[in-house]
Structure formats: structure tokens, C-alpha cells
Design an enzyme around this catalytic site. Structure first.
Site, PDB file in Angstrom:
ATOM      1  N   SER A 152       5.242   7.076   2.951  1.00 57.29           N
ATOM      2  CA  SER A 152       4.190   8.065   3.212  1.00 57.29           C
ATOM      3  C   SER A 152       3.003   7.452   3.944  1.00 57.29           C
ATOM      4  O   SER A 152       2.299   8.140   4.685  1.00 57.29           O
ATOM      5  CB  SER A 152       3.723   8.712   1.901  1.00 57.29           C
ATOM      6  OG  SER A 152       3.188   7.752   1.012  1.00 57.29           O
ATOM      7  N   PRO A 169      -5.405  -0.743  -6.239  1.00 59.35           N
ATOM      8  CA  PRO A 169      -6.347  -1.590  -6.986  1.00 59.35           C
ATOM      9  C   PRO A 169      -7.346  -2.251  -6.039  1.00 59.35           C
ATOM     10  O   PRO A 169      -6.944  -2.932  -5.096  1.00 59.35           O
ATOM     11  CB  PRO A 169      -5.438  -2.633  -7.646  1.00 59.35           C
ATOM     12  CG  PRO A 169      -4.086  -2.011  -7.667  1.00 59.35           C
ATOM     13  CD  PRO A 169      -4.015  -1.159  -6.436  1.00 59.35           C
ATOM     14  N   HIS A 218      -1.160 -12.936  -1.249  1.00 60.41           N
ATOM     15  CA  HIS A 218      -2.404 -13.301  -0.560  1.00 60.41           C
ATOM     16  C   HIS A 218      -2.372 -14.729  -0.028  1.00 60.41           C
ATOM     17  O   HIS A 218      -3.384 -15.214   0.480  1.00 60.41           O
ATOM     18  CB  HIS A 218      -3.598 -13.132  -1.500  1.00 60.41           C
ATOM     19  CG  HIS A 218      -3.967 -11.711  -1.751  1.00 60.41           C
ATOM     20  ND1 HIS A 218      -4.856 -11.320  -2.728  1.00 60.41           N
ATOM     21  CD2 HIS A 218      -3.554 -10.556  -1.151  1.00 60.41           C
ATOM     22  CE1 HIS A 218      -4.984 -10.000  -2.712  1.00 60.41           C
ATOM     23  NE2 HIS A 218      -4.202  -9.513  -1.766  1.00 60.41           N
ATOM     24  N   THR A 219      -1.240 -15.377  -0.134  1.00 62.27           N
ATOM     25  CA  THR A 219      -1.108 -16.712   0.453  1.00 62.27           C
ATOM     26  C   THR A 219      -1.082 -16.646   1.982  1.00 62.27           C
ATOM     27  O   THR A 219      -1.231 -17.667   2.652  1.00 62.27           O
ATOM     28  CB  THR A 219       0.158 -17.411  -0.068  1.00 62.27           C
ATOM     29  OG1 THR A 219       0.165 -18.773   0.392  1.00 62.27           O
ATOM     30  CG2 THR A 219       1.428 -16.736   0.426  1.00 62.27           C
ATOM     31  N   HIS A 247       0.820  -1.210   0.000  1.00 61.07           N
ATOM     32  CA  HIS A 247       0.000   0.000   0.000  1.00 61.07           C
ATOM     33  C   HIS A 247       0.856   1.263   0.000  1.00 61.07           C
ATOM     34  O   HIS A 247       0.408   2.314  -0.475  1.00 61.07           O
ATOM     35  CB  HIS A 247      -0.943  -0.007   1.204  1.00 61.07           C
ATOM     36  CG  HIS A 247      -2.120  -0.907   1.030  1.00 61.07           C
ATOM     37  ND1 HIS A 247      -3.406  -0.531   1.355  1.00 61.07           N
ATOM     38  CD2 HIS A 247      -2.223  -2.175   0.544  1.00 61.07           C
ATOM     39  CE1 HIS A 247      -4.241  -1.527   1.082  1.00 61.07           C
ATOM     40  NE2 HIS A 247      -3.534  -2.539   0.597  1.00 61.07           N
ATOM     41  N   ASP A 248       2.059   1.176   0.521  1.00 66.01           N
ATOM     42  CA  ASP A 248       2.973   2.315   0.466  1.00 66.01           C
ATOM     43  C   ASP A 248       3.466   2.525  -0.961  1.00 66.01           C
ATOM     44  O   ASP A 248       3.382   3.623  -1.508  1.00 66.01           O
ATOM     45  CB  ASP A 248       4.157   2.088   1.411  1.00 66.01           C
ATOM     46  CG  ASP A 248       5.130   3.257   1.402  1.00 66.01           C
ATOM     47  OD1 ASP A 248       4.656   4.416   1.456  1.00 66.01           O
ATOM     48  OD2 ASP A 248       6.348   3.026   1.348  1.00 66.01           O
ATOM     49  N   GLU A 277       8.116   5.300  -0.305  1.00 69.86           N
ATOM     50  CA  GLU A 277       8.778   6.374   0.438  1.00 69.86           C
ATOM     51  C   GLU A 277       8.166   6.585   1.816  1.00 69.86           C
ATOM     52  O   GLU A 277       8.310   7.629   2.413  1.00 69.86           O
ATOM     53  CB  GLU A 277       8.769   7.686  -0.378  1.00 69.86           C
ATOM     54  CG  GLU A 277       7.589   7.853  -1.336  1.00 69.86           C
ATOM     55  CD  GLU A 277       6.273   8.083  -0.626  1.00 69.86           C
ATOM     56  OE1 GLU A 277       5.760   7.145   0.010  1.00 69.86           O
ATOM     57  OE2 GLU A 277       5.758   9.198  -0.708  1.00 69.86           O
ATOM     58  N   ASP A 316      -6.055 -17.647   2.238  1.00 71.94           N
ATOM     59  CA  ASP A 316      -5.690 -18.952   1.679  1.00 71.94           C
ATOM     60  C   ASP A 316      -6.212 -20.035   2.616  1.00 71.94           C
ATOM     61  O   ASP A 316      -5.716 -20.190   3.732  1.00 71.94           O
ATOM     62  CB  ASP A 316      -4.167 -19.025   1.531  1.00 71.94           C
ATOM     63  CG  ASP A 316      -3.658 -20.387   1.108  1.00 71.94           C
ATOM     64  OD1 ASP A 316      -4.476 -21.269   0.776  1.00 71.94           O
ATOM     65  OD2 ASP A 316      -2.424 -20.581   1.099  1.00 71.94           O
TER      66      ASP A 316
END
Length: 358
Positions: free
Chosen positions: A94, A183, A213-214, A84-85, A92, A259
Site C-alpha cells: 500500500s 514507531p 539501521h546499520t 514502512h509498508d 501488501e 552507523d
């Protein structure tokens, strides 16, 4: 023969049939060696802290071993924060910034509301440990990148080198910018391919990074659009029934593991889930539905080392998106605030106190 047994047999037969196919789509090499061969952007290097903080990686991994022994779920949480960064403004740090007088930080944006707050505490604790040993020389963005790597390794995944030398941003993105750059789970393969292409990440990178996502969990509202009001026809019926028990309503506050086969182990079972129509998000399952990505899913499902090799390359590529280097940005003393904010906060409090006395 029970339904559960039939499902296992079907999975086995699918994998056996695929293993009979000669796979020339991807070369397989040792992950650690391969990561060193990956190109790096100007300003980063494989041994950036060799003199200034030579034990930084040991400090971080040693501490995370203790953390994950108490709560392995934090491994997925830290890995998710790194994603997500990087996808918002670049890698960086944020996302680590708390909100300020200028507005709410990235953590307040809808996609980030489910980021685990304890994971942010862990990153700041790592910051303190590193700073105690080496001084204020290692950036929060580098600490986050290393912590994400170690989250993978300590969950059973591949080890890989991380190019270092990132600097920390001076500002966070707006909530709108954050929302527009992450996304969503309802994206289909076409939307994901286009989104990743805009970041110079190819289709293989997309499928490999989705393999993160495992490990981890998801909150019901992020996938119940596939259950209510109408069930997604691509979803395995037994899996759907299980999800409906976990999430009896679309807005249930319950959670579900990503999972179902090995929720806390970083392996290739995520791709086996997809082949059995047991992917949790639309953005997961559509990777198997779409012909452009299906072959990669199948390849990763039958060859874990292949997945590991390509995951490490994709992580290194992603971890260099729009990085700050050299004299850009700063090296934060506290990962949740700019270096000048501590002083400004004291100054603002002093002004407010003075005004109240008038």
C-alpha cells in the site's frame, strides 16, 4: 593519547570483556537454513512462483546489483520502504500507491516524507522487468519483499529465503493511520516493546530489526531533539559534538549516516555504536540503556552471525504481517496504482474534456 584513540581502546576492551562471557542466550545456526525453518502463514510458500515465474529472484537480484553499483544508498532506502509498508496495514504494497481522488497516499504522511522517491522508481522498474519475462503474475508486495532481502544481501548482510504469494492491496491507509502505525524515532524501549508486541514481534525481533539501521541515513529533525535545547545525557560527548556540526540547528536539512563505523555495509557495527553511546535515535540508544534489551545488543555486538541469524527470522516474521493471499487484493500492473485506476483516469479525463466543451 588522543581522544579518538581512547574511544577505540575503550570499545576494544568492552568487546573483549564481553567475549569472555559464556553466551547461552541464543543458539546460532546457519542463516539460510534457519530461514527455511521459520513458520509461514497460509497462502504463502517457499516456491510459489516455481512454475509461473521461476527466475523472478534472479531477475530482481541481477537488476539490483546494477542499481546499487551506481547508488548503494538505495539499498537502505528500499529496506526502509519494506518496513514502512509492513507496519501500516501489513505487507501488501500500500505504501507504493500514489495518492488519488480519494485522498493523499501513505507517502504523504509525515514519517514517509523522507522515503527516497528514486527507490519507488526502482521498485516499479523491477515490476516492469518481471512482468516482461513472466507476465502479470508476481505481485508488487512480493517484489518489494525480495528487493528488501537483496538490499540486505548486496550490502554485505545475510541471505535468506522469502516466502512468497502476497497480493497487493486495493487501497492505501489514511495519513493518520500511517502516522499512528510507524514507531517514531523518539520512542523509548518500553514503547517499542509494547508496539512490537502488538504485532506479535518479541523483544529479540525488535533488537534484530533495529539493526537495519546499520545502513542508511537520517535527517537532522529526526534526532536533534537529543541535542537541542538540552543534550541527551546518554549520548557520547564527542559524537554529540560531531552531530551538532552536522546539524547546527534543530530543523537543519542536513543528513547523518545511521552507523558511523560502516555506513554502507550491512554488519553488526550498529550494536557497537550503541555500546559506545553513539546511537542516533532515542529508539536506537535506549535499546542499550534498557536492561531488558541490553543483553541482546551486547550479544549481537560481539557475534555478527548471531545477529544475522535473528535478523533473518525477524524479517521473515515481519514480512508476513497481515498479508493478502489467494483471491484477496490484486496483482498490480503498475505498483503505484490500482489496476482499475488507469482506466478510471482515462475515463475522468474524457468526462472533464466533454464538460469543458459544453
Amino acid at each position: 593519547m588522543t581522544k579518538a584513540y581512547s574511544t577505540r581502546v575503550l570499545t576494544f576492551l568492552i568487546l573483549i570483556s564481553l567475549m569472555a562471557v559464556t553466551l547461552n542466550l541464543f543458539p546460532t545456526v546457519e542463516a539460510k537454513k534457519r530461514s527455511r525453518d521459520a513458520p509461514i502463514v497460509k497462502g504463502l510458500s517457499w516456491n510459489f512462483y516455481q512454475k509461473a515465474c521461476p527466475k523472478v529472484e534472479n531477475i530482481i537480484r541481477k537488476e539490483l546489483k546494477k542499481v546499487f553499483k551506481r547508488d548503494i544508498g538505495l539499498a537502505a532506502a528500499i529496506l526502509r520502504i519494506h518496513f514502512h509498508d509492513c507496519f501500516v496495514q501489513g505487507c501488501e504494497a500500500s505504501v507504493l500507491l500514489a495518492g488519488s481522488a480519494s485522498g493523499p497516499g501513505e507517502q504523504s504522511s509525515i514519517p514517509n516524507l523522507t522515503l527516497r522517491q528514486q527507490a519507488f522508481v526502482v521498485i516499479n522498474n523491477l515490476r516492469a522487468l518481471v512482468q516482461k519475462k513472466c507476465g502479470q503474475v508476481v505481485s508488487c508486495s512480493d517484489i518489494l519483499a525480495l528487493a528488501a532481502r537483496d538490499s540486505v544481501v548486496l550490502s554485505g548482510g545475510p541471505d535468506y529465503a522469502v516466502p512468497l504469494g502476497r497480493r497487493d492491496s486495493l487501497a492505501f491507509a489514511s495519513q493518520e493511520t500511517t502516522l499512528n502505525n510507524l514507531p517514531p524515532p523518539f520512542f523509548n524501549a518500553s514503547q517499542l516493546i509494547a508496539d512490537f508486541a502488538n504485532r506479535n514481534l518479541n523483544i529479540t525481533d525488535l533488537v534484530a530489526l533495529s539493526g537495519g539501521h546499520t545502513i542508511g541515513i537520517a535527517h537532522c529533525p529526526s534526532f536533534t531533539d537529543r541535542l537541542y535545547p538540552n543534550q541527551d545525557p546518554t549520548m557520547n560527548q564527542f559524537f554529540a559534538n560531531s552531530l551538532k556540526r552536522t546539524c547546527p540547528t534543530a530543523n537543519s536539512s542536513n543528513t547523518q549516516v545511521n552507523d558511523i563505523r560502516s555506513p554502507d555495509v550491512f554488519d553488526n557495527k550498529y550494536y557497537v555504536d550503541l555500546m559506545n553511546r553513539q546511537g542516533l535515535f532515542t529508539s536506537d540508544q535506549d535499546l542499550f540503556v534498557d536492561k531488558r534489551t541490553r543483553g541482546i545488543v551486547e550479544s549481537f555486538a560481539i557475534d555478527q552471525q548471531l545477529f544475522f541469524d535473528y535478523f533473518t527470522v525477524a524479517m521473515i516474521k515481519m514480512g508476513q504481517m497481515s498479508v493478502l493471499t489467494g483471491t484477496q487484493g490484486e496483482i498490480r500492473s503498475n505498483c503505484s496504482a490500482r489496476n482499475t485506476q488507469s482506466f478510471m483516469s482515462v475515463l475522468e479525463e474524457g468526462i472533464e474534456e466533454a464538460i469543458s466543451m459544453i
